[in-house]
Design an enzyme around this catalytic site. Structure first.
Site, PDB file in Angstrom:
ATOM      1  N   CYS A  47       0.631  -1.385  -0.151  1.00  0.00           N
ATOM      2  CA  CYS A  47      -0.111  -0.128   0.031  1.00  0.00           C
ATOM      3  C   CYS A  47       0.890   1.142  -0.109  1.00  0.00           C
ATOM      4  O   CYS A  47       0.619   2.245  -0.538  1.00  0.00           O
ATOM      5  CB  CYS A  47      -0.985  -0.159   1.448  1.00  0.00           C
ATOM      6  SG  CYS A  47      -1.889   1.377   1.286  1.00  0.00           S
ATOM      7  N   GLY A  48       1.807   1.213   1.028  1.00  0.00           N
ATOM      8  CA  GLY A  48       2.733   2.359   0.808  1.00  0.00           C
ATOM      9  C   GLY A  48       3.355   2.437  -0.411  1.00  0.00           C
ATOM     10  O   GLY A  48       3.572   3.810  -1.288  1.00  0.00           O
ATOM     11  N   TRP A  73       2.489   1.474  -3.290  1.00  0.00           N
ATOM     12  CA  TRP A  73       1.214   2.118  -4.424  1.00  0.00           C
ATOM     13  C   TRP A  73       1.234   3.615  -4.475  1.00  0.00           C
ATOM     14  O   TRP A  73       1.049   4.131  -5.474  1.00  0.00           O
ATOM     15  CB  TRP A  73      -0.136   1.580  -3.976  1.00  0.00           C
ATOM     16  CG  TRP A  73      -1.311   2.050  -4.865  1.00  0.00           C
ATOM     17  CD1 TRP A  73      -1.386   1.154  -5.852  1.00  0.00           C
ATOM     18  CD2 TRP A  73      -2.226   3.014  -4.611  1.00  0.00           C
ATOM     19  NE1 TRP A  73      -2.562   1.707  -6.575  1.00  0.00           N
ATOM     20  CE2 TRP A  73      -2.892   2.954  -5.914  1.00  0.00           C
ATOM     21  CE3 TRP A  73      -2.187   3.985  -3.822  1.00  0.00           C
ATOM     22  CZ2 TRP A  73      -3.951   3.823  -6.016  1.00  0.00           C
ATOM     23  CZ3 TRP A  73      -3.163   4.945  -4.255  1.00  0.00           C
ATOM     24  CH2 TRP A  73      -4.022   4.935  -5.219  1.00  0.00           C
ATOM     25  N   HIS A  74       1.439   4.463  -3.157  1.00  0.00           N
ATOM     26  CA  HIS A  74       1.300   5.762  -3.153  1.00  0.00           C
ATOM     27  C   HIS A  74       2.526   6.215  -3.692  1.00  0.00           C
ATOM     28  O   HIS A  74       2.448   7.645  -4.325  1.00  0.00           O
ATOM     29  CB  HIS A  74       1.330   5.951  -1.873  1.00  0.00           C
ATOM     30  CG  HIS A  74      -0.164   6.016  -1.165  1.00  0.00           C
ATOM     31  ND1 HIS A  74      -0.426   4.842  -0.547  1.00  0.00           N
ATOM     32  CD2 HIS A  74      -1.019   6.772  -0.877  1.00  0.00           C
ATOM     33  CE1 HIS A  74      -1.584   4.954  -0.236  1.00  0.00           C
ATOM     34  NE2 HIS A  74      -2.205   6.066  -0.546  1.00  0.00           N
ATOM     35  N   GLY A  75       3.661   5.597  -3.986  1.00  0.00           N
ATOM     36  CA  GLY A  75       4.684   6.218  -4.678  1.00  0.00           C
ATOM     37  C   GLY A  75       6.079   5.361  -4.736  1.00  0.00           C
ATOM     38  O   GLY A  75       6.154   4.517  -3.571  1.00  0.00           O
TER      39      GLY A  75
END
Lengths: 467, 526
Positions: free
Chosen positions: A314-315, A317-319
């Site tokens: 998830c982390g 995915w953000h960048g």
């Protein structure tokens, strides 16, 4: 093109609304598809081909999966997931991989940076949900490529969500009805989002940027806390404002998109925070990764492992940066630590402390999220606890200004869930009607204020470059 | 319910169309005039590239739309006035004092912290001071070998004279010396350059009245008179036979600053007015203007006092009125902008002055842009940034100079466009605001030779400038400086072809459209 830009508000949207409502119903999907592609191409130009490629391969995979059975179906599904992840991996993470594994080549300029097409994380996840739902039999396959293309490229949620599942709008893509009441509600929701973005998030961005920009040189403790508060307000109102605008635009065209935020800063645990923050992403990870990994069915250690995997991804995915990975792991660790207390009823008097814990934990996370690199994140965290060199203060950096104070106050109030206004008794329509009428001047006021802000953003005189 | 929803729809549709339709329909003011006030070209919508350059094209289209937003100047003014009412400057390079006084921070443009940007706290790194001293000493030495003296005058920024009016966040306890004082000290320590810092004289004269405009960076006529008196006294130490500047001054009022540079930076020049003392110096016979200073040309004066020195003065925008106060001191004097024509030995030798005097404004002393290119170049390269903690570069964004395109008066201009065939065109009574400082620029694309003539009166003397151009594209521009002029300006152009008349002062020129043929005479501006 962003929703809060003059080109969108004063050119794209009026032209699209005119074309859409002037078109016969059977042609409206085509109008929306063309507009969505134009919307994307405006900013990404030739990289629109990446999105078109994603539409094409997922159409093909969807058809193949629906036709196949047994092992073949499974293989087609794996191939579809691999293709989507390869697309996302190449465009989003190739640069990070090169910098990590081949730093010399990057430093020597032998690595040509890969352009990151905007919204690729969103439309790839939407496409993945489509093929996975088709494979699992949760959704029917779409035989009309234009409809699937519209699902993946639909401009309101294309570049910043919410992440919409195929099953949530498939029927609306096929047949929908744009009523006056629904479209007016869409206008109201869009206006709320516009106000959040332009009047709150953009105002808070200035002190937040200044504080984080000065972190490496050394911030005073008060400046660091003020900057963090501003950033917390900025990111929530920016992101939720964009989701509001997307949901509002969806209603304008007859779609109902899922909610993405429910007052996350009112949460009293990190578990609750993730039920309120970026809901469509957290449910996506829950349904397509956490549960297939085993969820919480394998004991505490296995649950913690699953949470770590999910939040690490998830982390990322953000960048594509290590700060995002650490941010994700931070959240995953907190959720894992909260597991033993999950389901227990906490005494009422602990509520303020639990709330404070969430704000602090989320705040630490935002430092990781906002900082360009881990070193500057650590410098900022040191400033927060008063251990930095303290070179720049809030006054010196001009962080505490009346507009920032005002925006932060409004943000704080708006972050708290409001109770529903008391009804006037029975089924009287008076409050609702009054609300609708009051919304007209309120919306007009917001539009004028936003227009003023947008116009001011174009002011850049050259008084001292005259000669 | 339905009526309320329909009303909302109607309002929403009106909002979506209000962005640009009123301009297209002529209901909103032409944004071109506003862009002119910002001194830059309007962004034009280029043809679509359909390939490489697509991103730049979409950006240009967006910028073109931004420039044409309906009521853009009014919206900007409303926004900026609201911020100012809250005590916040709309721009990072303009500071607002507690009493509303505006200050300019040139360093902020370059990304330095606010506290570094004003003279009272700026500390030069020693290498920079040494380089400044070396360059100026080289000038002095070269001039001395040719029998010419060299003098430097530092004119302080507003904040060095009125540090008490700065915003509280910029007030520092242990206040270092001003930038001007540091430069003068360095020159005294390491060179033989004679230098004068006007800061003490101006600070001492604060009780006389306002020495600087509140909404402009420049000094008022009173500040100029105080500065002229200090310079005169300083020059008399070297040439005792020079007369002192008379102390009998006639006092008046000047309404409206000359240029409102800071108000313009905020887009609020139409909102700000201020009244400042205006002084005339009695019994100070004016020097004769022998060459009108227009454009890059210097202005030259002469007097009958052959025993007095002649002076070549390099200056910038602070010097307009000062020239008229100082010129009577000299037998011959020549005032030239050094931001356009830096120190040019060949020109100086050709004119043979007794003394070369450079007037530096303090804020330019921070960067030395234009007038001392050696130091400016080193500053641009960041040569001095690391040597002083107060010059730490932070990532707060500087004013984006790359946004938009600078208006080049020599290449661009519009506002009044038309054409004519074999005609003489007259524009008389060009009206400028009192003390306005404006550019009038005429561009031609002509199949025949063009003759341009502009005439007006300055200090009671008629002035006429003429220029002739061959056929083809050509341009001519005149700097009109109303503080020195009596007006009215009369423009006469003879020739054929299409033309563009440009001035930043939109109110100064009547609106002119279409072609003009025959022998047109434009009506006097009321």
């Amino acid at each position: 093109m962003v929703f809060s830009s003059p080109i969108f508000l004063f050119l794209f949207l009026p032209a699209l609304l005119a074309a859409y409502f002037a078109s016969p119903r059977p042609a409206r999907n085509a109008v929306l598809l063309v507009a969505s592609l134009l919307f994307y191409a405006w900013g990404e130009g030739p990289y629109t081909a990446v999105m078109l490629g994603s539409i094409a391969i997922n159409y093909v995979f969807g058809r193949a999966i629906s036709r196949a059975g047994g092992v073949a179906r499974r293989r087609w599904t794996v191939a579809a997931v691999a293709a989507n992840l390869a697309l996302l991996g190449w465009f989003k993470y190739a640069n990070l991989a090169a910098e990590t594994w081949f730093p010399a080549a990057v430093a020597a300029g032998r690595w040509k940076p890969v352009h990151l097409p905007i919204g690729i994380s969103f439309f790839t996840f939407q496409a993945l949900s489509y093929v996975l739902d088709v494979a699992a039999g949760r959704a029917r396959v779409e035989r009309n490529p234009l409809r699937l293309g519209l699902y993946i490229s639909l401009f309101p949620q294309l570049i910043a969500g919410p992440i919409v599942r195929w099953g949530e709008i498939a029927s609306a893509i096929q047949r929908r009805r744009e009523t006056l009441a629904a479209t007016a509600a869409g206008i109201r929701r869009f206006t709320i989002g516009l106000a959040k973005k332009v009047l709150i998030a953009n105002v808070l961005a200035e002190p937040a940027d200044a504080a984080f920009g000065a972190a490496s040189a050394g911030l005073e403790q008060s400046a660091a806390w003020w900057g963090l508060a501003c950033y917390a307000g900025q990111i929530y109102f920016d992101f939720s404002g964009y989701s509001d605008m997307a949901i509002g635009l969806g209603r304008l065209f007859g779609f109902e998109f899922p909610e993405n935020f429910r007052h996350p800063y009112a949460a009293r645990s990190m578990t609750e925070f993730w039920r309120r923050w970026h809901i469509t992403l957290s449910t996506w990870f829950r349904d397509y990764l956490y549960i297939p990994l085993g969820g919480n069915r394998g004991g505490p250690l296995r649950t913690a492992r699953n949470l770590a995997i999910v939040f690490a991804l998830c982390g990322l995915w953000h960048g594509a940066a290590w700060t995002f990975l650490v941010w994700g792991l931070w959240h995953g660790a907190l959720l894992a630590l909260e597991r033993p207390w999950r389901g227990r009823r906490a005494p009422a008097w602990t509520a303020p402390f639990r709330h404070l814990y969430v704000l602090l934990a989320v705040g630490v996370g935002w430092v990781l999220f906002r900082s360009a690199e881990l070193a500057s994140a650590l410098a900022y965290l040191r400033a927060l606890i008063g251990m930095g060199p303290g070179v720049s203060g809030a006054r010196e950096l001009g962080l505490i200004t009346p507009p920032a104070i005002l925006a932060l106050m409004v943000a704080a109030i708006a972050s708290v869930p409001s109770r529903r206004p008391p009804t006037m008794g029975g089924r009287s329509p008076v409050p609702a009607m009054m609300g609708r009428w009051l919304s007209v001047p309120a919306c007009v006021a917001v539009w004028v204020l936003c227009w003023v802000r947008l116009a001011a953003g174009t002011h850049n005189p050259f008084i001292y470059f005259r000669f | 319910m339905r009526v309320a929803d329909a009303a909302l729809w109607l309002a929403f549709a009106s909002f979506l169309l209000a962005g640009w339709l009123p301009v297209r329909l002529g209901w909103a003011p032409d944004p071109a005039a506003a862009a002119l006030r910002e001194h830059r070209r309007l962004h034009e919508c280029p043809a679509a590239p359909w390939g490489a350059g697509w991103t730049n094209w979409t950006r240009e289209v967006e910028l073109a739309l931004h420039d044409r937003l309906a009521w853009r100047p009014q919206l900007i003014a409303a926004h900026h006035r609201a911020l100012l009412a809250m005590g916040v400057s709309p721009r990072p390079d303009v500071f607002v004092g507690p009493d509303g006084t505006l200050f300019y921070d040139e360093l902020r443009r370059r990304g330095y912290r606010p506290a570094d940007g004003y003279g009272a706290t700026f500390a030069f790194p020693e290498p920079q001071l040494r380089l400044i001293a070396r360059v100026l000493e080289e000038r002095r030495h070269w001039l001395e070998t040719h029998g010419i003296e060299y003098r430097v005058v530092l004119i302080p920024d507003k904040q060095s004279v009125y540090p008490d009016r700065l915003p509280p966040e910029l007030a520092v306890g242990a206040q270092p010396r001003s930038a001007a004082a540091q430069v003068v000290d360095a020159l005294r320590r390491w060179t033989r350059v004679e230098a004068l810092d006007l800061t003490p004289a101006l600070r001492a004269a604060r009780g006389l009245g306002e020495l600087y405009y509140r909404y402009d960076t420049h000094w008022t006529p009173l500040g100029v008179a105080v500065g002229a008196a200090a310079i005169t006294d300083w020059l008399r130490e070297r040439w005792p036979h020079l007369p002192p500047l008379p102390t009998a001054w006639t006092w008046g009022e000047q309404v409206g600053p000359p240029y409102l540079d800071l108000a313009r930076l905020l887009g609020l020049e139409a909102w700000y007015r201020e009244t400042v003392p205006s002084v005339g110096i009695e019994n100070w016979p004016p020097a004769r203007v022998v060459r009108a200073g227009t454009g890059t040309d210097p202005i030259e004066f002469t007097t009958d006092h052959a025993d007095r020195p002649s002076a070549w003065v390099l200056h910038d925008s602070f010097t307009g009125l000062l020239a008229h106060h100082l010129a009577p001191l000299f037998h011959r004097s020549r005032f030239q902008w050094h931001t356009r024509a830096s120190f040019r030995p060949a020109d100086i030798l050709a004119w043979r002055p007794t003394v070369v005097m450079e007037l530096f404004v303090e804020r330019h002393a921070n960067l030395w842009r234009g007038n001392v290119p050696e130091v400016a170049a080193a500053s641009e390269q960041g040569a001095f940034d690391a040597s002083d903690r107060r010059l730490v570069f932070v990532s707060s964004p500087p004013v984006a100079e790359e946004e938009g395109t600078r208006l080049d008066p020599l290449a661009d201009g519009w506002l009044v466009q038309g054409g004519m065939q074999g005609a003489t065109l007259r524009l008389a009574g060009l009206r400028l605001e009192p003390n306005a400082d404006a550019i009038l620029r005429i561009a031609w694309d002509s199949p025949t030779p063009i003759r341009v003539e502009i005439s007006w009166r300055r200090a009671g003397r008629p002035i006429r400038l003429t220029a002739s151009f061959d056929a083809g594209r050509s341009a001519w521009w005149v700097r009109l400086s109303a503080p020195h002029d009596d007006g009215p300006y009369r423009l006469r152009v003879t020739g054929s072809g299409s033309f563009t008349l440009f001035t930043p002062e939109a109110r100064a020129v009547p609106r002119w459209e279409g072609s003009v043929a025959g022998e047109p005479t434009l009506p006097e501006v009321p």
